[in-house]
Design a protein around this motif. Structure first.
Motif, PDB file in Angstrom:
ATOM      1  N   ALA A  47     -17.100  20.305   2.281  1.00  0.00           N
ATOM      2  CA  ALA A  47     -15.866  19.836   1.658  1.00  0.00           C
ATOM      3  C   ALA A  47     -16.055  20.025   0.167  1.00  0.00           C
ATOM      4  O   ALA A  47     -17.169  19.887  -0.338  1.00  0.00           O
ATOM      5  N   ALA A  48     -14.980  20.366  -0.543  1.00  0.00           N
ATOM      6  CA  ALA A  48     -15.132  20.637  -1.972  1.00  0.00           C
ATOM      7  C   ALA A  48     -13.819  20.431  -2.705  1.00  0.00           C
ATOM      8  O   ALA A  48     -12.739  20.521  -2.117  1.00  0.00           O
ATOM      9  N   TRP A  49     -13.960  20.156  -3.987  1.00  0.00           N
ATOM     10  CA  TRP A  49     -12.819  20.149  -4.888  1.00  0.00           C
ATOM     11  C   TRP A  49     -12.707  21.547  -5.468  1.00  0.00           C
ATOM     12  O   TRP A  49     -13.683  22.083  -5.998  1.00  0.00           O
ATOM     13  N   ILE A  50     -11.546  22.166  -5.346  1.00  0.00           N
ATOM     14  CA  ILE A  50     -11.352  23.464  -5.989  1.00  0.00           C
ATOM     15  C   ILE A  50     -10.145  23.389  -6.916  1.00  0.00           C
ATOM     16  O   ILE A  50      -9.205  22.615  -6.668  1.00  0.00           O
ATOM     17  N   ASN A  51     -10.186  24.178  -7.959  1.00  0.00           N
ATOM     18  CA  ASN A  51      -9.080  24.228  -8.892  1.00  0.00           C
ATOM     19  C   ASN A  51      -7.840  24.706  -8.143  1.00  0.00           C
ATOM     20  O   ASN A  51      -7.890  25.703  -7.422  1.00  0.00           O
ATOM     21  N   ILE A  52      -6.750  24.011  -8.317  1.00  0.00           N
ATOM     22  CA  ILE A  52      -5.519  24.313  -7.576  1.00  0.00           C
ATOM     23  C   ILE A  52      -5.063  25.755  -7.811  1.00  0.00           C
ATOM     24  O   ILE A  52      -4.527  26.398  -6.916  1.00  0.00           O
ATOM     25  N   ASN A  72      -6.269  18.233 -11.445  1.00  0.00           N
ATOM     26  CA  ASN A  72      -5.813  19.593 -11.171  1.00  0.00           C
ATOM     27  C   ASN A  72      -6.669  20.323 -10.128  1.00  0.00           C
ATOM     28  O   ASN A  72      -6.742  21.539 -10.101  1.00  0.00           O
ATOM     29  N   LYS A  73      -7.343  19.536  -9.282  1.00  0.00           N
ATOM     30  CA  LYS A  73      -8.129  20.101  -8.188  1.00  0.00           C
ATOM     31  C   LYS A  73      -7.600  19.534  -6.882  1.00  0.00           C
ATOM     32  O   LYS A  73      -7.015  18.461  -6.847  1.00  0.00           O
ATOM     33  N   ILE A  74      -7.833  20.282  -5.797  1.00  0.00           N
ATOM     34  CA  ILE A  74      -7.410  19.858  -4.471  1.00  0.00           C
ATOM     35  C   ILE A  74      -8.644  19.787  -3.576  1.00  0.00           C
ATOM     36  O   ILE A  74      -9.546  20.622  -3.676  1.00  0.00           O
ATOM     37  N   LEU A  75      -8.676  18.786  -2.727  1.00  0.00           N
ATOM     38  CA  LEU A  75      -9.790  18.610  -1.804  1.00  0.00           C
ATOM     39  C   LEU A  75      -9.555  19.475  -0.569  1.00  0.00           C
ATOM     40  O   LEU A  75      -8.504  19.377   0.072  1.00  0.00           O
ATOM     41  N   ILE A  76     -10.529  20.329  -0.260  1.00  0.00           N
ATOM     42  CA  ILE A  76     -10.405  21.220   0.890  1.00  0.00           C
ATOM     43  C   ILE A  76     -11.646  21.115   1.777  1.00  0.00           C
ATOM     44  O   ILE A  76     -12.711  20.685   1.335  1.00  0.00           O
ATOM     45  N   ILE A  77     -11.460  21.511   3.016  1.00  0.00           N
ATOM     46  CA  ILE A  77     -12.549  21.586   3.993  1.00  0.00           C
ATOM     47  C   ILE A  77     -12.878  23.068   4.178  1.00  0.00           C
ATOM     48  O   ILE A  77     -11.982  23.894   4.331  1.00  0.00           O
ATOM     49  N   SER A 132       1.432  20.044 -10.301  1.00  0.00           N
ATOM     50  CA  SER A 132       2.066  20.018 -11.621  1.00  0.00           C
ATOM     51  C   SER A 132       3.035  18.852 -11.766  1.00  0.00           C
ATOM     52  O   SER A 132       3.675  18.701 -12.801  1.00  0.00           O
ATOM     53  N   GLY A 133       3.189  18.052 -10.702  1.00  0.00           N
ATOM     54  CA  GLY A 133       4.063  16.887 -10.767  1.00  0.00           C
ATOM     55  C   GLY A 133       5.450  17.099 -10.194  1.00  0.00           C
ATOM     56  O   GLY A 133       6.300  16.215 -10.297  1.00  0.00           O
ATOM     57  N   ASN A 134       5.690  18.253  -9.590  1.00  0.00           N
ATOM     58  CA  ASN A 134       7.003  18.534  -9.014  1.00  0.00           C
ATOM     59  C   ASN A 134       7.015  18.228  -7.523  1.00  0.00           C
ATOM     60  O   ASN A 134       6.031  18.440  -6.831  1.00  0.00           O
ATOM     61  N   LYS A 135       8.128  17.749  -7.052  1.00  0.00           N
ATOM     62  CA  LYS A 135       8.293  17.439  -5.625  1.00  0.00           C
ATOM     63  C   LYS A 135       8.540  18.718  -4.833  1.00  0.00           C
ATOM     64  O   LYS A 135       9.102  19.674  -5.354  1.00  0.00           O
ATOM     65  N   PRO A 136       8.153  18.726  -3.546  1.00  0.00           N
ATOM     66  CA  PRO A 136       8.416  19.920  -2.728  1.00  0.00           C
ATOM     67  C   PRO A 136       9.910  20.152  -2.542  1.00  0.00           C
ATOM     68  O   PRO A 136      10.696  19.213  -2.537  1.00  0.00           O
ATOM     69  N   ARG A 137      10.247  21.421  -2.394  1.00  0.00           N
ATOM     70  CA  ARG A 137      11.656  21.790  -2.205  1.00  0.00           C
ATOM     71  C   ARG A 137      12.146  21.424  -0.813  1.00  0.00           C
ATOM     72  O   ARG A 137      13.267  21.004  -0.627  1.00  0.00           O
TER      73      ARG A 137
END
Length: 156
Positions: free
Chosen positions: A116-121, A15-20, A143-148
């Motif tokens: 660079a860091a992992w942050i909570n989505i 539930n984290k995303i890698l960001i710069i 959350s497991g859903n595909k983009p619209r």
């Protein structure tokens, strides 16, 4: 002036995303997805793998295309500064190799990259993150859903 291709990676873990993290000329910190410009003779997949390795120090798998974004600088904030920019960005869902983790000292970070860091989505919306219009869809993807939509247009 020409159109350039700038690839980006969405890398999710627990539930984290890698960001710069980048520092602007005015001293403000902004957050972006890992990625950068495609080089001549390089496939888009090779470009995203190289850019993530340079900025984060990890090897990735390119799993699927999530979004195709454009950035036409003259249409957004700082239009005068960015008036000569037109970037087409394929944004891919990517995964890390098992057991890999981000490097404290990436091999070849951008000059304005400060980390660079992992942050909570769920915290993404509270940051100065670009492209900001994708935040709700990135939360959905986590959350497991595909983009619209795949083509998201000229967004910042």
């Amino acid at each position: 002036m020409k159109v350039t291709v700038g690839v980006q990676a969405v890398i999710l873990k627990n539930n984290k995303i890698l960001i710069i993290k980048k520092q602007d000329d005015d001293g403000d910190v902004t957050y972006i997805l890992p990625g950068g410009k495609q080089e001549f003779g390089e496939t888009i997949e090779q470009a995203v793998c190289r850019e993530v390795f340079e900025e984060v120090g990890i090897t990735i798998n390119v799993d699927e295309l999530l979004f195709l974004r454009e950035f036409i600088g003259s249409n957004h904030e700082n239009a005068e500064t960015n008036k000569n920019l037109h970037i087409v960005s394929p944004i891919f869902l990517c995964s890390m190799q098992p057991g890999d983790d981000i490097s404290l000292t990436p091999p070849n970070p951008d000059p304005d990259q400060i980390g660079a860091a992992w942050i909570n989505i769920d915290e993404l919306g509270g940051l100065r993150f670009y492209p900001k219009q994708l935040v709700p869809q990135l939360i959905e993807i986590a959350s497991g859903n595909k983009p619209r939509l795949c083509y998201v247009g000229d967004i910042n």
